[in-house]
Design an enzyme around this catalytic site. Structure first.
Site, PDB file in Angstrom:
ATOM      1  N   ARG A 167       0.904  -1.048   0.214  1.00  0.00           N
ATOM      2  CA  ARG A 167      -0.017   0.331   0.119  1.00  0.00           C
ATOM      3  C   ARG A 167       1.421   0.963  -0.008  1.00  0.00           C
ATOM      4  O   ARG A 167       1.495   1.256   1.474  1.00  0.00           O
ATOM      5  CB  ARG A 167      -1.027   0.062   1.329  1.00  0.00           C
ATOM      6  CG  ARG A 167      -1.995   1.280   0.936  1.00  0.00           C
ATOM      7  CD  ARG A 167      -3.036   1.242   1.799  1.00  0.00           C
ATOM      8  NE  ARG A 167      -2.965   1.472   3.600  1.00  0.00           N
ATOM      9  CZ  ARG A 167      -3.669   1.655   4.275  1.00  0.00           C
ATOM     10  NH1 ARG A 167      -4.967   1.258   3.970  1.00  0.00           N
ATOM     11  NH2 ARG A 167      -3.586   1.280   5.843  1.00  0.00           N
ATOM     12  N   ASP A 447      -3.780   3.251  13.969  1.00  0.00           N
ATOM     13  CA  ASP A 447      -3.286   4.076  13.330  1.00  0.00           C
ATOM     14  C   ASP A 447      -3.546   5.498  12.811  1.00  0.00           C
ATOM     15  O   ASP A 447      -3.841   5.748  13.350  1.00  0.00           O
ATOM     16  CB  ASP A 447      -2.898   2.620  11.844  1.00  0.00           C
ATOM     17  CG  ASP A 447      -3.824   2.865  11.330  1.00  0.00           C
ATOM     18  OD1 ASP A 447      -4.955   3.826  11.528  1.00  0.00           O
ATOM     19  OD2 ASP A 447      -4.688   2.108   9.875  1.00  0.00           O
TER      20      ASP A 447
END
Length: 540
Positions: A167, A447
């Site tokens: 990603r 996150d």
């Protein structure tokens, strides 16, 4: 698209020396990056301007809706290109930062897929990004290993590792440490271009890539942009067209209304859509920021089986299966709790319930944040999904109207919820500024997305004068002054826990300032990581 080798671009200028850079930033790799930036940089800038214009229209009252001009795509009978064999079964995927030891543990976790995350789970210091790209090169060469200097234990990738998907960072981000024409290069093109340059041919030769997750797309024009990047990059690298396969995270509110169109633009390169639930909640708040009718309650009240989140998840499954690609479920952020069997059991039960809901809806796979949760999620999908996926299980009976994708959750805003948002946002950002992007807080793996939710909710509640149920049972309107008092109380609590030296070394003053400024700004900032990135680079 013809290639022009007659006027090669000037190579980018690298501003910072970090370990491993000579391995990653080779002259040939930088030339490839320069080609991508020269060919696509202006297009990317125009797409970011279009985002701003779209948000201005929403601010004025033009709420998201299905596009009138693309009705034929939504209603048409068509499918994306077949999913490759390596991606047929994705029932459990583990995600994590590109830290060397964590990568090895994730690859060895027993999950079908590991998403190496240069985005929300990695604090993008230049050292972290370069180290992550170097780790990908070592993975390519079969030399990815790590020795713990304290324990003497050596970690190596096992014989049957998880499938690697990368990603890159989002389209809105810049890599400030590499300039071209005096301007930072695109962080998305940096991560994608260098990972493909170094690893693309080798992965394509084995049929195990190159595969990507694409974060934070907002519209099908951005999907078209990525598709053209893929076409050019494959031709330039001598990789067969269609070798790159991407899974798009549907984690912005506008993208939820353009799922079919996004798949259409990437139809030769798409493998699935994913429910990026935490960023999606943040995007919902951000896009509807001017409208008090869409005020959300405490984060703990935002259940996936209710209101706009339930509709969004259902639409992901419906669109994916109609187009012949995977519908990937969201992250279970709970993590094992050491020395507390009762809390540990509760965390595992939470994951089981979440995965039971997802497999029952028709999702073809799911995410977990910790290796110990892989067998938990795997058992749920093994029991209820005997085949490699559920793509052939249609969901066309679900009729999803635009208003359903906007329906807010109901529930109270509590003082405990406000204080939790303050705590999570400050604690996470303090760790992020120290270079850690995946942070365990209150038995959850947080996150950047959860920090974004936390500060966006604080802004939304102040902006619309939300009534907060206090710890004494009465109601009080949230103001910037009261928020400042609670942030001050959080700072005192941190000082009592770690002392003044730890407080300053831990980057808490910078984190608290960034959170307070973002929560009290006149206009909700697009991303809290943008001002934080400037601080991260300065500290680095």
């Amino acid at each position: 698209m013809p290639l022009d080798h007659n006027a090669p671009p000037l190579p980018p200028v690298v501003l910072r020396a970090v370990p491993g850079a000579e391995h990653v930033l080779t002259p040939e790799a930088l030339n490839f990056l320069a080609e991508l930036q020269m060919r696509f940089g202006l297009r990317l800038h125009a797409l970011m301007v279009a985002r701003t214009r779209r948000q201005e229209r929403i601010d004025r009252g033009e709420l998201p809706d299905y596009l009138a001009g693309t009705r034929e795509i939504r209603q048409g009978i068509w499918k994306a290109a077949p999913v490759p064999t390596a991606l047929e079964d994705r029932r459990v995927e583990i995600t994590g930062p590109v830290d060397r030891k964590m990568m090895i543990n994730a690859l060895n976790s027993g999950a079908r897929v590991f998403m190496a995350d240069f985005e929300d789970a990695t604090a993008p210091s230049f050292a972290n990004i370069i180290a992550g790209l170097a780790n990908l090169i070592d993975y390519r060469d079969g030399t990815l290993e790590y020795m713990d200097d304290i324990t003497g234990k050596t970690y190596r990738v096992g014989p049957v590792p998880a499938l690697l998907i990368v990603r890159p960072r989002g389209l809105h981000m810049a890599e400030a440490n590499v300039l071209m024409g005096g301007q930072p290069v695109s962080a998305a093109l940096f991560d994608f271009g260098l990972s493909l340059f170094h690893c693309g041919r080798a992965l394509a030769a084995t049929g195990r890539g190159p595969f990507y997750y694409l974060p934070k797309l907002e519209c099908h024009a951005e999907a078209k942009f990525w598709n053209e990047v893929f076409v050019y990059a494959q031709e330039r690298m001598g990789i067969a067209q269609g070798s790159i396969k991407a899974t798009v995270l549907i984690e912005t509110l506008p993208a939820a209304f353009e799922m079919d169109e996004i798949v259409w633009e990437l139809r030769d390169h798409i493998a699935g859509l994913n429910c990026g639930r935490w960023d999606y909640i943040f995007s919902y708040i951000k896009n509807l920021r001017n409208h008090p009718a869409y005020l959300l309650p405490d984060r703990s009240k935002l259940a996936m089986d209710e209101a706009f989140l339930a509709t969004y998840a259902a639409r992901v499954v419906k669109v994916c299966h109609r187009r012949g690609i995977h519908a990937m479920g969201g992250m279970s952020a709970a993590i094992p709790v050491k020395d507390d069997p009762q809390a540990n059991d509760a965390a595992f039960d939470q994951v089981r319930a979440d995965k039971k809901r997802e497999v029952g809806m028709g999702f073809d796979g799911c995410w977990v944040a910790h290796p110990d949760l892989v067998p938990v999620a795997q058992a749920i999908f093994d029991a209820d999904m005997p085949g490699p996926n559920q793509i052939r299980k249609p969901r066309q009976e679900w009729r999803i109207e635009p208003a359903m994708l906007l329906k807010p959750h109901q529930g109270e805003i509590t003082e405990a919820g406000v204080r939790l948002n303050i705590s999570v946002a400050i604690e996470y950002l303090a760790n992020w500024l120290q270079g850690r992007g995946a942070v365990p807080i209150h038995n959850m793996m947080e996150d950047a997305a959860t920090a974004e939710i936390s500060r966006a909710q604080l802004w939304q509640w102040i902006r619309h004068g939300a009534l907060v149920r206090t710890e004494f049972g009465d109601e009080r309107r949230l103001t910037a002054d009261w928020l400042g008092e609670m942030i001050q109380a959080e700072i005192v609590s941190i000082l009592e826990r770690i002392g003044p030296n730890g407080f300053h070394r831990g980057r808490y003053p910078s984190a608290a300032r960034i959170v307070q400024e973002a929560a009290t700004a006149e206009t909700l900032p697009d991303f809290i990581t943008t001002p934080a990135y400037d601080v991260l680079n300065a500290l680095d």
